[in-house]
Design an enzyme around this catalytic site. Structure first.
Site, short mmCIF file in Angstrom:
data_model
loop_
_atom_site.label_atom_id
_atom_site.label_comp_id
_atom_site.label_asym_id
_atom_site.label_seq_id
_atom_site.Cartn_x
_atom_site.Cartn_y
_atom_site.Cartn_z
CG HIS A 273 -1.74 -1.09 1.53
ND1 HIS A 273 -2.57 -1.67 0.62
CD2 HIS A 273 -1.89 -1.82 2.67
CE1 HIS A 273 -3.19 -2.70 1.19
NE2 HIS A 273 -2.78 -2.81 2.42
CG ASP A 324 -4.82 -6.06 2.27
OD1 ASP A 324 -4.52 -6.63 3.34
OD2 ASP A 324 -4.93 -4.83 2.18
ZN ZN Z 1 -2.51 -5.78 4.71
#
Ligand code: ZN
Length: 458
Positions: A273, A324
């Site tokens: 991210h 994720d």
């Molecule tokens: Zn994560």
């Protein structure tokens, strides 16, 4: 030894027809093109290098669909990553080791069926509710490994160092207590996880993952880096604007800026991210040789914002994709969402292709290379000597039918779903056949029983 025959295959030199591929000892040992199939060959249609799913928290699969409603009295725009996180902590109060293993097995099975051959399990739930360690310190790592062994997925296990509840060394609170370790206990945990991994296939790796800058501190981060021992190092870096501001207020620099300056970030690193970066950070990360770990479905679901894909790829940055939160496991949708996030922001088309040519190839083959690098796997390409991480897809599917080879990956990324996948091999283990995982029924049954007891407790 196994031999496959592919009508079409995506080789490093380009598309080839009538290809025989020999697998032995988990690796690709032979590739011959323009030859007829032989008796005993397993026949496939289009053969591709399979992707690594570089970022997963497998337990979160069991939360899918449970966080998509607005609570009474919540104003529009008030729900966020942070309110989602509170729900995740509450969910954790009820999760047992048996649940953990059942959910991990289901999640890894779904990844294989979607065309992933391997996973980076960023594993941060270590202890019992309240924070007391299990009798075996690495109990939940062992559960993850059992799920990996049952499904045959290639595992890069990433035990997480999570010591603080927020920037500036705030104490752990509530659900975070299941994550907490000092540097010393984390070192013991990594040792225990490496011991347990001896039981798994040889392509298994155990790296480390300092959770984020907000959940560690500069001294602890420096202290744990040697534990990687040449294995991958992953870290959540700049998912949310609030996180960027908090780190800046504390350490005097933005997270990516600070990390690139303070740590020896290079090809063993994967920054998950790297959503909120300046142009200078974007170029510096690209030049570091590290992999940007992008999770476009989760980043959309959590409202994180779009990654600067156009700037990063034009600076030569390496990337891969991960599922994720596992709210939805779809390889093609991850890649599609990455390109679409750029189109929606920039009001353009075909933005991530660097030169004239296929966007699908840029996405798929770039993620194959970057994902393998991030997981420390010698894979991501159909080449003699590489691990046999392979996926076969069926070109008779309406989304792909009639496309010339150079547009197959465009069809896959933009028109198809994961049902085009017929077969998947993870380091030579043939785990998906005719679109189904070989242990699907047993894994699904156990998952349903686990979720039955879990749902009753929530
Ligand atoms: Zn994560």
């Amino acid at each position: 030894m196994q031999t496959l025959f592919a009508a079409t295959a995506c080789l490093p030199s380009g598309w080839a027809n009538d290809v025989r591929v020999t697998l032995d000892g988990g690796a690709i040992t032979g590739i011959v093109t323009d030859v007829p199939a032989q008796a005993g060959d397993l026949r496939t249609d289009v053969l591709l290098p399979a992707l690594a799913n570089l970022h997963s928290h497998s337990f979160q699969r069991a939360m899918a669909g449970r966080t998509e409603h607005r609570a009474p009295g919540t104003a529009a725009g008030q729900d966020s990553f942070w309110s989602w996180r509170s729900l995740m902590y509450r969910f954790l109060d009820h999760l047992t080791p048996e649940h953990y293993e059942a959910v991990a097995a289901l999640t890894f099975m779904e990844m294989l069926e979607a065309g992933y051959a391997s996973v980076g399990e960023f594993h941060y739930v270590h202890h019992q509710p309240g924070g007391a360690p299990y009798e075996a310190l690495a109990e939940l790592s062992i559960r993850v490994m059992a799920g990996a062994a049952e499904t045959g997925i290639g595992l890069t296990h990433l035990p997480v160092l999570y010591s603080y509840g927020g920037a500036q060394q705030q104490p752990l609170v509530g659900g975070q207590q299941r994550f907490g370790n000092t540097v010393e206990r984390f070192s013991d945990l990594v040792t225990a996880a490496r011991g347990a991994a001896q039981e798994l296939p040889r392509d298994t790796r155990v790296g480390i993952a300092p959770h984020s800058l907000r959940a560690t501190c500069p001294e602890d981060l420096a202290a744990v880096l040697p534990l990687a021992g040449g294995n991958p190092i992953h870290i959540h870096i700049a998912e949310q604007p609030r996180e960027v501001e908090e780190v800046k207020g504390w350490l005097g620099a933005r997270p990516v800026e600070w990390l690139l300056d303070a740590a020896p970030v290079g090809p063993h690193w994967c920054l998950i991210h790297a959503t909120h970066m300046t142009g200078a950070e974007t170029r510096a990360l690209a030049q570091s040789g590290a992999v940007a770990g992008l999770c476009p479905i989760t980043e959309s679901n959590l409202g994180d914002g779009p990654f600067n894909g156009t700037g990063y790829l034009s600076a030569g940055g390496r990337f891969g994709v991960g599922s994720d939160s596992n709210v939805r496991i779809s390889l093609v949708e991850e890649l599609r969402t990455l390109e679409y996030s750029q189109r929606l922001r920039d009001l353009g088309r075909n933005l991530l292709a660097q030169d004239a040519g296929s966007v699908g190839e840029t996405l798929y083959l770039g993620a194959a290379r970057g994902g393998a690098q991030a997981l420390g796997r010698d894979a991501g390409r159909l080449e003699v000597g590489a691990l046999a991480d392979l996926v076969a897809i069926d070109r008779s599917h309406p989304a792909l039918f009639g496309l010339p080879p150079e547009q197959i990956l465009d069809g896959l990324c933009f028109a198809a779903d994961d049902h085009t996948v017929s077969d998947v091999w993870a380091a030579g283990r043939h785990m998906v056949r005719n679109g189904r995982h070989v242990a699907r029924d047993a894994i699904l049954d156990r998952y349903r029983r686990a979720i039955g007891t879990l749902s009753g407790a929530l």
